[in-house]
Design a protein around this motif. Structure first.
Motif, PDB file in Angstrom:
ATOM      1  N   GLY A 161      45.830  38.154  37.511  1.00 41.30           N
ATOM      2  CA  GLY A 161      45.980  39.669  36.899  1.00 41.30           C
ATOM      3  C   GLY A 161      46.095  39.150  35.804  1.00 41.30           C
ATOM      4  O   GLY A 161      45.090  40.467  35.339  1.00 41.30           O
ATOM      5  N   GLU A 162      46.604  39.354  35.257  1.00 40.89           N
ATOM      6  CA  GLU A 162      46.243  38.599  33.612  1.00 40.89           C
ATOM      7  C   GLU A 162      45.145  38.251  32.913  1.00 40.89           C
ATOM      8  O   GLU A 162      45.306  38.383  32.130  1.00 40.89           O
ATOM      9  N   ASP A 165      43.037  40.651  33.767  1.00 46.91           N
ATOM     10  CA  ASP A 165      43.096  41.848  32.551  1.00 46.91           C
ATOM     11  C   ASP A 165      42.222  41.941  30.546  1.00 46.91           C
ATOM     12  O   ASP A 165      41.775  42.041  30.201  1.00 46.91           O
ATOM     13  N   PRO A 176      43.018  48.580  34.366  1.00 49.53           N
ATOM     14  CA  PRO A 176      43.648  47.101  34.390  1.00 49.53           C
ATOM     15  C   PRO A 176      41.867  46.893  34.648  1.00 49.53           C
ATOM     16  O   PRO A 176      41.130  47.528  35.410  1.00 49.53           O
ATOM     17  N   GLY A 177      41.677  45.694  34.113  1.00 49.28           N
ATOM     18  CA  GLY A 177      40.498  44.853  34.592  1.00 49.28           C
ATOM     19  C   GLY A 177      39.961  44.561  35.390  1.00 49.28           C
ATOM     20  O   GLY A 177      38.965  44.419  36.368  1.00 49.28           O
ATOM     21  N   GLY A 178      40.769  43.824  36.747  1.00 50.80           N
ATOM     22  CA  GLY A 178      40.691  43.558  37.411  1.00 50.80           C
ATOM     23  C   GLY A 178      39.923  44.082  38.342  1.00 50.80           C
ATOM     24  O   GLY A 178      39.202  43.417  39.164  1.00 50.80           O
ATOM     25  N   GLY A 267      50.989  41.994  46.507  1.00 56.75           N
ATOM     26  CA  GLY A 267      50.534  41.405  45.232  1.00 56.75           C
ATOM     27  C   GLY A 267      48.901  42.293  44.342  1.00 56.75           C
ATOM     28  O   GLY A 267      48.842  42.545  45.086  1.00 56.75           O
TER      29      GLY A 267
HETATM   30  O1  KG4 Z   1      51.366  43.931  41.597  1.00 53.99           O
HETATM   31  P1  KG4 Z   1      50.489  44.800  40.778  1.00 53.99           P
HETATM   32  O2  KG4 Z   1      50.343  46.526  40.760  1.00 53.99           O
HETATM   33  O3  KG4 Z   1      51.427  44.697  38.939  1.00 53.99           O
HETATM   34  C1  KG4 Z   1      52.529  43.873  38.480  1.00 53.99           C
HETATM   35  O4  KG4 Z   1      53.292  43.226  39.463  1.00 53.99           O
HETATM   36  O5  KG4 Z   1      51.787  43.179  38.206  1.00 53.99           O
HETATM   37  O6  KG4 Z   1      49.082  44.265  40.087  1.00 53.99           O
HETATM   38  C2  KG4 Z   1      48.113  44.751  38.731  1.00 53.99           C
HETATM   39  C3  KG4 Z   1      47.026  44.267  39.033  1.00 53.99           C
HETATM   40  C4  KG4 Z   1      46.796  44.058  37.684  1.00 53.99           C
HETATM   41  O7  KG4 Z   1      47.220  42.988  36.432  1.00 53.99           O
HETATM   42  C5  KG4 Z   1      46.005  44.181  38.344  1.00 53.99           C
HETATM   43  O8  KG4 Z   1      44.303  44.161  37.272  1.00 53.99           O
HETATM   44  C6  KG4 Z   1      45.245  43.753  39.393  1.00 53.99           C
HETATM   45  O9  KG4 Z   1      46.948  43.882  39.842  1.00 53.99           O
HETATM   46  N1  KG4 Z   1      44.272  43.991  40.474  1.00 53.99           N
HETATM   47  C7  KG4 Z   1      43.190  43.231  40.688  1.00 53.99           C
HETATM   48  C8  KG4 Z   1      41.947  43.790  41.675  1.00 53.99           C
HETATM   49  N2  KG4 Z   1      42.790  45.696  42.107  1.00 53.99           N
HETATM   50  C9  KG4 Z   1      44.479  45.148  40.842  1.00 53.99           C
HETATM   51  N3  KG4 Z   1      42.448  42.438  39.937  1.00 53.99           N
HETATM   52  C10 KG4 Z   1      41.813  41.624  41.202  1.00 53.99           C
HETATM   53  N4  KG4 Z   1      40.658  42.382  41.836  1.00 53.99           N
HETATM   54  C11 KG4 Z   1      41.138  43.584  42.031  1.00 53.99           C
HETATM   55  N5  KG4 Z   1      40.554  44.556  42.907  1.00 53.99           N
END
Ligand code: KG4
Ligand code: ZN
Length: 339
Positions: A161-162, A165, A176-178, A267
């Motif tokens: 995810g990092e 992002d 967040p960029g994901g 996650g």
């Molecule tokens: O689990 P989370 O809410 O927080 C942590 O414990 O890190 O995860 C957040 C992460 C962020 O990096 C965000 O960009 C990613 O999840 N994320 C995604 C998507 N929705 C959220 N990454 C890729 N595609 C998605 N649809």
């Protein structure tokens, strides 16, 4: 069970019955605040948790139609996460536990993400292989019982995810960029080769995302220097594929090695559509059943914390007391409970 979560940028509280039934689920997100800075600012997160925590807990009780005296126990995320942010949840959970004279259970955030699937799938039981993919973690975990977690492999540097992002930030996409990468990827083609050599599954199931992130950032710099307009759709599709394919391949090899027939996804990145669809098809062709939580349960929430805590208390594991502290870095398979 009252669950409390404050490890990153969500202040959340929820009431869950018997580890599986959601009576309330309140999340106060700070995303709009951190968007201004392009990422989570730890001190800002802590301060906002402090402002919100009591309101969020009261709302969770009200939505469940319960009074404080109806709560049997409190589960709180004590790690991993931002130390100051975690401390807000831990301190308030300790205060509620002391004032109400009810048990306190310290929950590992990564194990809580996995437990989100116990809510989504009432019949799901261990054993299974879990993939935890979020902004802070990328791990493959063997779950052999409700309280038995063994880390099989994890990223040695950045979390998936990092990488999403940071690459998104370089493309000028909001935090967040994901989710933006996910949406753009659907409109593009994975035509850009960010890896010089396509990675293969490591024997120790370790992963790495720092090289991929740097390759994307360098590519973007390069395009900008040449005055070429960024094709954000193709960059997103290529990054998405590169990041997800190796994760899926690694998880499948791990599941086969450990002879697991069920796979669980968890996650924030579990919300990623390409990850969900490609894992689904690879699992099907390998005779493995995939469980992926609904989008609402993928990102941080307190329902998953309450569920994880319930299964600990049910097995009679050791409870926490008022000496409980937050632990910013915590292995995915560690917990405070002793049998
Ligand atoms: O689990 P989370 O809410 O927080 C942590 O414990 O890190 O995860 C957040 C992460 C962020 O990096 C965000 O960009 C990613 O999840 N994320 C995604 C998507 N929705 C959220 N990454 C890729 N595609 C998605 N649809
Ligand atoms: Zn999380």
């Amino acid at each position: 069970m009252l669950g409390i979560e404050s490890s990153c940028d969500e202040t959340a509280a929820a009431v869950v019955k018997n580890g599986r039934v959601v009576l309330s689920d309140v999340i106060s997100s700070q995303i709009d605040i951190h968007k201004l800075f392009g990422g989570v600012v730890p001190e800002v997160a802590s301060r906002n948790h402090t402002l919100k925590i009591n309101e969020v807990v009261s709302e969770a009780l009200a939505n469940a139609g319960l009074k404080f005296t109806d709560i049997d126990a409190i589960a709180v995320t004590y790690g991993a996460g931002l130390q100051g942010a975690l401390l807000v949840g831990v301190s308030s959970a300790k205060a509620y536990s002391y004032a109400l004279d009810i048990p306190l259970i310290a929950v590992n955030h990564i194990q809580a993400h996995i437990a989100a699937n116990f809510i989504a799938y009432p019949d799901l039981e261990p054993p299974f292989i879990a993939i935890v993919a979020s902004g802070g973690h990328t791990s493959i975990i063997d779950v052999s019982g409700y309280n038995d977690y063994k880390s099989l492999g994890a990223t040695v540097d950045d979390a998936i995810g990092e990488a999403f992002d940071k690459a998104a930030r370089f493309m000028g996409l909001p935090y967040p960029g994901g989710p933006h990468i996910d949406a753009l990827a659907k409109k593009g083609q994975p035509t850009i080769e960010f890896y010089k050599h396509k990675p293969t599954v490591n024997q120790d199931f370790s992963l790495s995302y720092s090289g991929l992130k740097t390759a994307v950032v360098n590519y973007i710099h390069n395009q900008k220097q040449k005055g070429i307009e960024l094709n954000k759709e193709d960059i997103s599709a290529s990054l998405n594929k590169a990041a997800v394919d190796i994760l899926v391949d690694t998880a499948i090899v791990a599941a086969k090695k450990h002879n697991r027939k069920n796979m669980v996804l968890a996650g924030g990145v579990a919300a990623n559509s390409y990850l969900r669809s490609s894992l689904e098809s690879v699992c099907t062709s390998n005779g493995i059943t995939l469980y992926a939580p609904p989008l609402r349960l993928c990102t941080d929430n307190a329902v998953m914390v309450a569920s994880r805590g319930y299964f600990a208390i049910k097995d009679g594991l050791e409870l926490s007391d008022l000496t409980l502290n937050a632990t910013s870095s915590l292995r995915p398979d560690s917990c405070l409970y002793k049998k």
